[in-house]
Scaffold this motif. Structure first.
Motif, mmCIF file in Angstrom:
data_model
loop_
_atom_site.group_PDB
_atom_site.id
_atom_site.type_symbol
_atom_site.label_atom_id
_atom_site.label_comp_id
_atom_site.label_asym_id
_atom_site.label_seq_id
_atom_site.Cartn_x
_atom_site.Cartn_y
_atom_site.Cartn_z
ATOM 1 N N CYS A 49 -4.283 -8.273 -6.745
ATOM 2 C CA CYS A 49 -4.885 -7.414 -5.717
ATOM 3 C C CYS A 49 -4.207 -7.678 -4.383
ATOM 4 C CB CYS A 49 -6.372 -7.737 -5.531
ATOM 5 S SG CYS A 49 -7.394 -7.361 -6.926
ATOM 6 N N ASN A 50 -4.358 -6.740 -3.481
ATOM 7 C CA ASN A 50 -3.939 -6.950 -2.110
ATOM 8 C C ASN A 50 -4.844 -8.020 -1.499
ATOM 9 O OD1 ASN A 50 -2.732 -6.658 0.380
ATOM 10 N ND2 ASN A 50 -3.692 -4.703 0.846
ATOM 11 N N LEU A 51 -4.353 -8.768 -0.540
ATOM 12 C CA LEU A 51 -5.178 -9.769 0.137
ATOM 13 C C LEU A 51 -6.170 -9.137 1.099
ATOM 14 C CD1 LEU A 51 -2.486 -12.462 1.014
ATOM 15 C CD2 LEU A 51 -4.212 -12.560 -0.777
ATOM 16 N N PHE A 52 -5.921 -7.893 1.473
ATOM 17 C CA PHE A 52 -6.739 -7.216 2.468
ATOM 18 C C PHE A 52 -7.603 -6.129 1.832
ATOM 19 C CE2 PHE A 52 -2.754 -8.683 4.377
ATOM 20 C CZ PHE A 52 -3.279 -9.649 5.225
ATOM 21 N N GLU A 54 -7.604 -2.978 2.103
ATOM 22 C CA GLU A 54 -6.971 -1.669 1.934
ATOM 23 C C GLU A 54 -5.929 -1.744 0.811
ATOM 24 O OE1 GLU A 54 -7.671 1.146 3.679
ATOM 25 O OE2 GLU A 54 -9.272 0.027 4.668
ATOM 26 N N PRO A 55 -5.756 -0.673 0.049
ATOM 27 C CA PRO A 55 -4.661 -0.648 -0.919
ATOM 28 C C PRO A 55 -3.320 -0.625 -0.170
ATOM 29 C CG PRO A 55 -5.864 1.440 -0.934
ATOM 30 C CD PRO A 55 -6.553 0.541 0.036
ATOM 31 N N THR A 56 -2.286 -1.138 -0.808
ATOM 32 C CA THR A 56 -0.968 -1.152 -0.153
ATOM 33 C C THR A 56 0.142 -0.978 -1.184
ATOM 34 O OG1 THR A 56 0.399 -2.363 1.432
ATOM 35 C CG2 THR A 56 -0.644 -3.662 -0.271
ATOM 36 N N PRO A 57 1.205 -0.279 -0.825
ATOM 37 C CA PRO A 57 2.338 -0.130 -1.740
ATOM 38 C C PRO A 57 3.003 -1.488 -1.985
ATOM 39 C CG PRO A 57 2.506 1.413 0.098
ATOM 40 C CD PRO A 57 1.401 0.469 0.417
ATOM 41 N N PHE A 58 3.578 -1.666 -3.171
ATOM 42 C CA PHE A 58 4.303 -2.894 -3.482
ATOM 43 C C PHE A 58 5.546 -2.574 -4.286
ATOM 44 C CE2 PHE A 58 2.057 -2.341 -7.459
ATOM 45 C CZ PHE A 58 2.944 -2.834 -8.414
ATOM 46 N N SER A 59 6.482 -3.518 -4.262
ATOM 47 C CA SER A 59 7.613 -3.492 -5.199
ATOM 48 C C SER A 59 7.668 -4.871 -5.840
ATOM 49 C CB SER A 59 8.926 -3.137 -4.492
ATOM 50 O OG SER A 59 9.225 -4.087 -3.498
ATOM 51 N N ALA A 60 8.028 -4.908 -7.120
ATOM 52 C CA ALA A 60 8.091 -6.148 -7.887
ATOM 53 C C ALA A 60 9.488 -6.270 -8.479
ATOM 54 C CB ALA A 60 7.041 -6.146 -8.993
ATOM 55 N N TYR A 61 10.089 -7.446 -8.334
ATOM 56 C CA TYR A 61 11.434 -7.663 -8.862
ATOM 57 C C TYR A 61 11.698 -9.157 -8.977
ATOM 58 C CZ TYR A 61 12.426 -8.457 -3.909
ATOM 59 O OH TYR A 61 12.396 -8.926 -2.619
ATOM 60 N N ALA A 82 -8.534 -6.023 -1.973
ATOM 61 C CA ALA A 82 -9.163 -7.287 -2.379
ATOM 62 C C ALA A 82 -10.539 -7.009 -2.972
ATOM 63 C CB ALA A 82 -9.293 -8.211 -1.172
ATOM 64 N N GLY A 83 -10.885 -7.758 -4.012
ATOM 65 C CA GLY A 83 -12.188 -7.610 -4.647
ATOM 66 C C GLY A 83 -12.228 -6.580 -5.756
ATOM 67 N N SER A 84 -11.135 -5.836 -5.949
ATOM 68 C CA SER A 84 -11.109 -4.831 -7.024
ATOM 69 C C SER A 84 -10.571 -5.475 -8.304
ATOM 70 C CB SER A 84 -10.236 -3.645 -6.611
ATOM 71 O OG SER A 84 -8.891 -4.046 -6.530
ATOM 72 N N HIS A 85 -10.447 -4.658 -9.364
ATOM 73 C CA HIS A 85 -9.948 -5.165 -10.646
ATOM 74 C C HIS A 85 -8.469 -5.520 -10.591
ATOM 75 C CE1 HIS A 85 -13.636 -4.614 -12.793
ATOM 76 N NE2 HIS A 85 -13.727 -3.367 -12.363
ATOM 77 N N GLY A 86 -7.727 -4.965 -9.667
ATOM 78 C CA GLY A 86 -6.323 -5.308 -9.498
ATOM 79 C C GLY A 86 -5.374 -4.444 -10.300
ATOM 80 N N GLN A 87 -4.093 -4.608 -10.004
ATOM 81 C CA GLN A 87 -3.002 -3.921 -10.689
ATOM 82 C C GLN A 87 -2.437 -4.860 -11.738
ATOM 83 O OE1 GLN A 87 -1.154 -0.822 -10.460
ATOM 84 N NE2 GLN A 87 -0.200 -1.757 -12.249
ATOM 85 N N GLU A 88 -2.300 -4.392 -12.969
ATOM 86 C CA GLU A 88 -1.703 -5.225 -14.002
ATOM 87 C C GLU A 88 -0.183 -5.213 -13.858
ATOM 88 O OE1 GLU A 88 -2.775 -5.928 -18.454
ATOM 89 O OE2 GLU A 88 -1.359 -4.237 -18.383
ATOM 90 N N LEU A 106 9.941 -14.412 -9.304
ATOM 91 C CA LEU A 106 9.331 -13.092 -9.230
ATOM 92 C C LEU A 106 8.828 -12.853 -7.809
ATOM 93 C CD1 LEU A 106 8.270 -10.484 -10.537
ATOM 94 C CD2 LEU A 106 6.212 -11.767 -11.168
ATOM 95 N N VAL A 107 9.250 -11.732 -7.235
ATOM 96 C CA VAL A 107 8.842 -11.371 -5.875
ATOM 97 C C VAL A 107 7.970 -10.128 -5.952
ATOM 98 C CG1 VAL A 107 9.652 -10.651 -3.596
ATOM 99 C CG2 VAL A 107 10.984 -12.305 -4.928
ATOM 100 N N ILE A 108 6.779 -10.215 -5.361
ATOM 101 C CA ILE A 108 5.920 -9.041 -5.202
ATOM 102 C C ILE A 108 5.875 -8.772 -3.706
ATOM 103 C CG2 ILE A 108 3.661 -8.012 -5.644
ATOM 104 C CD1 ILE A 108 4.977 -9.061 -8.193
ATOM 105 N N GLN A 109 6.547 -7.731 -3.294
ATOM 106 C CA GLN A 109 6.700 -7.450 -1.854
ATOM 107 C C GLN A 109 5.805 -6.289 -1.447
ATOM 108 O OE1 GLN A 109 10.748 -7.184 -0.705
ATOM 109 N NE2 GLN A 109 10.285 -6.615 1.380
ATOM 110 N N THR A 110 5.029 -6.508 -0.388
ATOM 111 C CA THR A 110 4.161 -5.438 0.142
ATOM 112 C C THR A 110 4.608 -5.020 1.520
ATOM 113 O OG1 THR A 110 2.617 -7.052 1.056
ATOM 114 C CG2 THR A 110 2.139 -6.205 -1.150
#
Length: 110
Positions: A49-52, A54-61, A82-88, A106-110
């Protein structure tokens, strides 16, 4: 690296401040250990989940220098608040040779 802060007063006075700026890599959040036999593929899934609030775009690589035997999906998307089920996210490991101990960052960049 630095930036200049210029403060101007309505009387005409000007103050210049050179402010240093230092950015470092973040600490690792976690370690994922995956084991697989040669020419087999193993997937490990986790949610994030996002730490905040609000939802936020991310890239993973995987960062430069990581093993090419590692991959992640999805490579981009929206992290729920934050607090939601999250992105798998799914990390895939497909070893191709004996004796190597592939590693990756692994980098998850927001």
């Amino acid at each position: 690296c630095h930036f200049d802060l210029v403060v101007k007063h309505k009387s005409g006075a000007i103050w210049n401040f050179e402010i240093p700026f230092l950015s470092t890599d973040p600490e690792f959040d976690d370690t994922i250990t995956i084991e697989a036999s040669i020419n087999q593929t193993v997937n490990v899934a986790f949610t994030l989940c996002n730490l905040f609030s609000e939802p936020t775009p991310f890239s993973a690589y995987f960062a430069q220098g990581s093993s090419l035997e590692l991959s992640v999906t999805p490579r981009e998307g929206i992290l729920p608040p934050a607090g939601s089920h999250g992105q798998e996210l799914v990390v895939t490991f497909s070893p191709r040779e004996y004796g190597s101990r592939p590693r990756g960052k692994l980098v998850i960049q927001t």
